[in-house]
Write a protein that holds these residues in place. Sequence first.
Motif, mmCIF file in Angstrom:
data_model
loop_
_atom_site.group_PDB
_atom_site.id
_atom_site.type_symbol
_atom_site.label_atom_id
_atom_site.label_comp_id
_atom_site.label_asym_id
_atom_site.label_seq_id
_atom_site.Cartn_x
_atom_site.Cartn_y
_atom_site.Cartn_z
ATOM 1 N N SER A 79 48.481 75.523 60.483
ATOM 2 C CA SER A 79 48.720 74.162 60.791
ATOM 3 C C SER A 79 47.605 73.748 61.911
ATOM 4 O O SER A 79 46.710 74.558 62.249
ATOM 5 C CB SER A 79 49.847 74.349 61.620
ATOM 6 O OG SER A 79 50.276 73.042 62.287
ATOM 7 N N LEU A 80 47.402 72.236 61.959
ATOM 8 C CA LEU A 80 46.481 71.694 62.792
ATOM 9 C C LEU A 80 47.068 71.720 64.245
ATOM 10 O O LEU A 80 46.034 71.663 65.060
ATOM 11 C CB LEU A 80 46.159 70.274 62.246
ATOM 12 C CG LEU A 80 45.400 70.114 60.985
ATOM 13 C CD1 LEU A 80 45.463 68.673 60.758
ATOM 14 C CD2 LEU A 80 43.980 70.718 60.833
ATOM 15 N N GLU A 81 48.264 71.862 64.358
ATOM 16 C CA GLU A 81 48.915 72.010 65.713
ATOM 17 C C GLU A 81 48.900 73.419 66.158
ATOM 18 O O GLU A 81 48.943 74.279 65.640
ATOM 19 C CB GLU A 81 50.217 71.713 65.617
ATOM 20 C CG GLU A 81 50.408 70.072 65.190
ATOM 21 C CD GLU A 81 52.078 69.753 64.824
ATOM 22 O OE1 GLU A 81 52.807 70.617 65.219
ATOM 23 O OE2 GLU A 81 52.147 68.766 64.376
ATOM 24 N N PRO A 82 48.668 73.353 67.679
ATOM 25 C CA PRO A 82 48.689 74.614 68.185
ATOM 26 C C PRO A 82 50.045 75.321 68.137
ATOM 27 O O PRO A 82 51.014 74.603 68.360
ATOM 28 C CB PRO A 82 48.394 74.290 69.788
ATOM 29 C CG PRO A 82 48.766 72.892 69.918
ATOM 30 C CD PRO A 82 48.394 72.432 68.438
ATOM 31 N N ILE A 83 49.940 76.545 68.001
ATOM 32 C CA ILE A 83 51.357 77.529 67.832
ATOM 33 C C ILE A 83 51.538 78.592 68.617
ATOM 34 O O ILE A 83 50.188 79.267 68.819
ATOM 35 C CB ILE A 83 51.704 77.617 66.019
ATOM 36 C CG1 ILE A 83 50.444 78.508 65.557
ATOM 37 C CG2 ILE A 83 52.307 76.604 65.445
ATOM 38 C CD1 ILE A 83 50.515 78.817 64.101
ATOM 39 N N ARG A 84 52.463 78.958 69.021
ATOM 40 C CA ARG A 84 52.852 80.270 69.811
ATOM 41 C C ARG A 84 52.326 81.420 69.082
ATOM 42 O O ARG A 84 53.103 81.686 68.011
ATOM 43 C CB ARG A 84 53.852 80.371 70.425
ATOM 44 C CG ARG A 84 54.107 81.484 71.403
ATOM 45 C CD ARG A 84 55.425 81.354 71.834
ATOM 46 N NE ARG A 84 55.761 82.652 72.859
ATOM 47 C CZ ARG A 84 56.388 83.614 72.153
ATOM 48 N NH1 ARG A 84 56.609 83.659 70.881
ATOM 49 N NH2 ARG A 84 56.630 84.885 73.222
ATOM 50 N N ALA A 85 51.534 82.312 69.221
ATOM 51 C CA ALA A 85 51.214 83.427 68.320
ATOM 52 C C ALA A 85 51.130 84.839 69.087
ATOM 53 O O ALA A 85 50.665 85.501 68.568
ATOM 54 C CB ALA A 85 49.819 83.251 67.514
ATOM 55 N N ASP A 86 51.820 84.952 70.254
ATOM 56 C CA ASP A 86 51.713 86.122 71.014
ATOM 57 C C ASP A 86 52.347 87.322 70.304
ATOM 58 O O ASP A 86 51.829 88.454 70.169
ATOM 59 C CB ASP A 86 52.264 85.965 72.582
ATOM 60 C CG ASP A 86 53.719 85.500 72.714
ATOM 61 O OD1 ASP A 86 54.187 85.088 71.660
ATOM 62 O OD2 ASP A 86 54.147 85.817 73.628
ATOM 63 N N ALA A 87 53.400 86.964 69.466
ATOM 64 C CA ALA A 87 54.360 88.128 69.242
ATOM 65 C C ALA A 87 53.968 87.935 67.674
ATOM 66 O O ALA A 87 54.716 88.716 66.860
ATOM 67 C CB ALA A 87 55.807 87.928 69.327
ATOM 68 N N LEU A 88 53.284 87.141 66.957
ATOM 69 C CA LEU A 88 53.028 87.144 65.494
ATOM 70 C C LEU A 88 51.961 87.637 64.981
ATOM 71 O O LEU A 88 51.001 87.814 65.384
ATOM 72 C CB LEU A 88 52.923 85.299 65.334
ATOM 73 C CG LEU A 88 52.541 84.977 64.099
ATOM 74 C CD1 LEU A 88 53.794 84.983 63.160
ATOM 75 C CD2 LEU A 88 52.141 83.569 64.031
ATOM 76 N N ILE A 89 52.490 88.328 63.702
ATOM 77 C CA ILE A 89 51.666 89.140 63.061
ATOM 78 C C ILE A 89 51.774 88.572 61.539
ATOM 79 O O ILE A 89 52.670 88.796 60.709
ATOM 80 C CB ILE A 89 51.794 90.554 63.040
ATOM 81 C CG1 ILE A 89 51.608 91.135 64.506
ATOM 82 C CG2 ILE A 89 50.649 91.482 62.074
ATOM 83 C CD1 ILE A 89 52.072 92.638 64.484
ATOM 84 N N LEU A 90 50.662 88.080 60.772
ATOM 85 C CA LEU A 90 50.542 87.780 59.645
ATOM 86 C C LEU A 90 49.538 88.206 58.818
ATOM 87 O O LEU A 90 48.311 88.477 59.138
ATOM 88 C CB LEU A 90 50.259 86.210 59.563
ATOM 89 C CG LEU A 90 51.339 85.180 60.162
ATOM 90 C CD1 LEU A 90 50.855 83.740 60.259
ATOM 91 C CD2 LEU A 90 52.615 85.011 59.198
ATOM 92 N N LEU A 91 50.220 89.026 57.710
ATOM 93 C CA LEU A 91 49.180 89.766 56.795
ATOM 94 C C LEU A 91 49.373 89.347 55.332
ATOM 95 O O LEU A 91 50.544 88.841 55.150
ATOM 96 C CB LEU A 91 49.673 91.239 56.855
ATOM 97 C CG LEU A 91 49.502 92.004 58.098
ATOM 98 C CD1 LEU A 91 50.160 93.315 58.152
ATOM 99 C CD2 LEU A 91 47.972 91.998 58.662
#
Length: 284
Positions: free
Chosen positions: A37-49
Amino acid sequence: MFDTVCKFLIENFPTDFATWLLGEPVELVAISPSELSLEPIRADALILLQSQNLVLHIEFQTLPRPNIPFRMLDYRVRVHRRFPNKTMRQVIIYLQKTQSELAWQTAFTLENTQHQFEVIRLWEQPLDSFLNVPGLLPFAVLSQADSPADVLQQVAERIQRIPERIVQSNLTATAAILSALVLDKAVVRRILRSDLMQESAIYQEIKAEGKAEGKAEGFQEAVQRERALILRLLSLKIGTLPEAERKQVSQLSLDQLEILIARLSEFSTIENLSNWLQSNCPPA
């Protein structure tokens, strides 16, 4: 801190996690959340593989929160927009035992929209799922076990059998941090080797973060003390300060406070102070 530890484990043992969550040793590489996304997103607990055909979305949570189900839908849509031809697996992994109904919620529902995701509650998982896989060893103490201390002892013994010292140190440090969710720190220190723990990159990173936070807190405390001292000196010199002036002084930066101290002898009335404050830091 627990998010950082879990991310560290996945980064260092991606195949172990793929085998556990996907049932096969799929080769996975990280996706930056900024790609979605172009918008900032909360990613402290996020893991994407991702692999060639699949995106794996993992959320590690100590305790459930009401906004998590919508978050899963939100990321599913973002991933579809970026990778429309890839399937997606979404898994929430709860670390700490809870009776909250939210920990059993596996869907987000809104009028005609329903989105499903998976939930793993570690305290319900069989111990053998973690004891026999190096990258999952730190989670063993959070699994289905009668005695977490005995499990941690087994984890320590298995770590000792690993030939690479750097792997030993990383697993020891992460096991120590995660074990703090269910065991007293004294028990953890008695079972796990502190020398191995201190060699770990994740241990040093968290230690450095703690020091930085401590320095920041100490700095703010020092500034607050200086402000309080200046307010007392001003009250002694020119009498009780009106609320407006007290508020302005309380909002001064450290540089402004130092200038005010240097000019203190020039203030003999409230008007002197008010004029200086208006010239140097107008009211908000």
